[in-house]
Design an enzyme around this catalytic site. Structure first.
Site, PDB file in Angstrom:
ATOM      1  N   ILE A 234       0.744  -1.218   0.111  1.00 28.89           N
ATOM      2  CA  ILE A 234       0.012  -0.107   0.043  1.00 28.89           C
ATOM      3  C   ILE A 234       0.822   1.304   0.107  1.00 28.89           C
ATOM      4  CG2 ILE A 234      -2.181  -1.065   1.092  1.00 28.89           C
ATOM      5  CD1 ILE A 234      -1.105  -0.185   3.805  1.00 28.89           C
ATOM      6  N   ASP A 235       0.398   2.479  -0.469  1.00 31.40           N
ATOM      7  CA  ASP A 235       1.082   3.465  -0.644  1.00 31.40           C
ATOM      8  C   ASP A 235       1.437   4.159   0.566  1.00 31.40           C
ATOM      9  OD1 ASP A 235       0.778   3.326  -3.401  1.00 31.40           O
ATOM     10  OD2 ASP A 235      -0.837   4.504  -3.423  1.00 31.40           O
ATOM     11  N   LYS A 236       2.459   5.108   0.685  1.00 34.96           N
ATOM     12  CA  LYS A 236       2.715   5.902   1.874  1.00 34.96           C
ATOM     13  C   LYS A 236       1.774   6.461   2.557  1.00 34.96           C
ATOM     14  CE  LYS A 236       5.314   9.718   3.151  1.00 34.96           C
ATOM     15  NZ  LYS A 236       6.548  10.992   2.869  1.00 34.96           N
TER      16      LYS A 236
ATOM     17  N   THR B 101      -1.514   5.835   2.175  1.00 35.57           N
ATOM     18  CA  THR B 101      -2.618   4.897   2.481  1.00 35.57           C
ATOM     19  C   THR B 101      -2.283   4.127   3.843  1.00 35.57           C
ATOM     20  OG1 THR B 101      -2.898   4.568   0.215  1.00 35.57           O
ATOM     21  CG2 THR B 101      -3.835   2.902   1.505  1.00 35.57           C
TER      22      THR B 101
ATOM     23  N   ARG C 125      -7.245   5.507  -6.507  1.00 29.35           N
ATOM     24  CA  ARG C 125      -7.148   6.923  -6.473  1.00 29.35           C
ATOM     25  C   ARG C 125      -7.431   7.607  -7.905  1.00 29.35           C
ATOM     26  NH1 ARG C 125      -1.120   7.338  -3.907  1.00 29.35           N
ATOM     27  NH2 ARG C 125      -1.644   9.541  -4.268  1.00 29.35           N
TER      28      ARG C 125
END
Length: 287
Positions: free
Chosen positions: A134-136, A138, A234
């Site tokens: 998962i992204d930073k 998120t 997103r």
């Protein structure tokens, strides 16, 4: 020795190009020498420089005297507290972690270390690795394997779409639809793989959305990933006209937090299911 689990960003990338990116201090001839001498293995077998990596491949690099690696980082009190507070479930094979927003999963892009380096050091286990990402910005559930056998098994689940992942999403705008599906082709930028846009040349992507609560000019959604492309939720919501709050790249460019939370993971084959409650900062914004 270093080990990498190939994710979508490096799917179909040649081994030599991958190594050049990871080991910038080693000249090209040195990389070829490593490959010829069997110091680079994919899924436990020797490889060639022209081999194109597949998502889920496990690549090992035996660097020895070529690169001096720091096996474990020194953890401070904050790092240790991050681990103990984030563990949702663990056994001898897997670790389910609740990642806060603002924490990178892997080192790089200006970060000396990320969550995985912290966990490797905390457990003194260089094999531990995430099977999803998962992204930073998120937050929420992310799954790691503690040994190579488990990592191979669970990355195969990911590849075969046998792990279901659900997210809470808070967007600007009141959505009238109770349920809707977004299918689109998403393409990464050539110079920056972290820039994603809808493009007919991109990879097919699908997300199922359900409206949970609509109030005060906002909509709380649950998103079920059918595919797992970079920045999928997103980009799809931004293109539909419902940007995610706090998403500086594609969404509403204000606030310190992005309202995208990985709240549920289900693996039917393992009879494995965990579901986290809606975070307080979501509720504070919505109600």
């Amino acid at each position: 020795m270093a080990e990498y689990i190939i994710d979508e960003d490096y799917d179909n990338v040649r081994v030599d190009k991958f190594l050049r990116k990871k080991y910038k201090d080693i000249p090209l001839m040195g990389i070829y020498k490593m490959i010829r001498k069997g110091r680079v293995k994919v899924n436990g077998k020797k490889t060639k420089e022209k081999y194109r990596l597949l998502e889920g491949d496990i690549l090992k690099v035996i660097t020895n005297d070529i690169v001096k690696e720091k096996k474990f980082i020194k953890l401070d009190e904050r790092d240790s507290k991050l681990v103990t507070q984030g563990i949702v479930y663990e056994d001898e094979n897997i670790l389910l972690f609740n990642k806060p927003y603002g924490i990178v999963v892997h080192k790089g892009s200006g970060h000396d270390y990320g969550l995985i380096e912290i966990l490797k050091s905390y457990y003194k286990n260089s094999d531990i690795n995430f099977v999803n990402r998962i992204d930073k910005m998120t937050s929420g559930l992310i799954l790691a394997g503690k040994n190579l056998k488990t990592i191979r098994t669970y990355t195969e689940y990911i590849r075969n779409k046998e792990i279901k992942k659900y997210y809470y999403v808070l967007v600007k705008g009141e959505i009238k639809e109770k349920k809707f599906v977004i299918e689109s082709n998403l393409l990464k930028g050539e110079k920056n793989v972290n820039e994603v846009a809808e493009d007919k040349e991109g990879k097919w992507s699908k997300t199922i959305f359900k409206a949970i609560k609509v109030n005060n000019g906002y909509s709380l959604l649950e998103a079920e990933l059918v595919t797992g492309r970079t920045h999928q939720i997103r980009v799809q919501l931004a293109e539909k006209g419902y940007p995610i709050l706090g998403d500086y790249k594609y969404g509403v460019k204000s606030g310190k937090k992005m309202f995208l939370f990985s709240h549920k993971i289900e693996i039917e084959k393992e009879n494995f299911k965990f579901n986290l409650e809606l975070p307080e900062y979501f509720s504070e914004k919505l109600f």
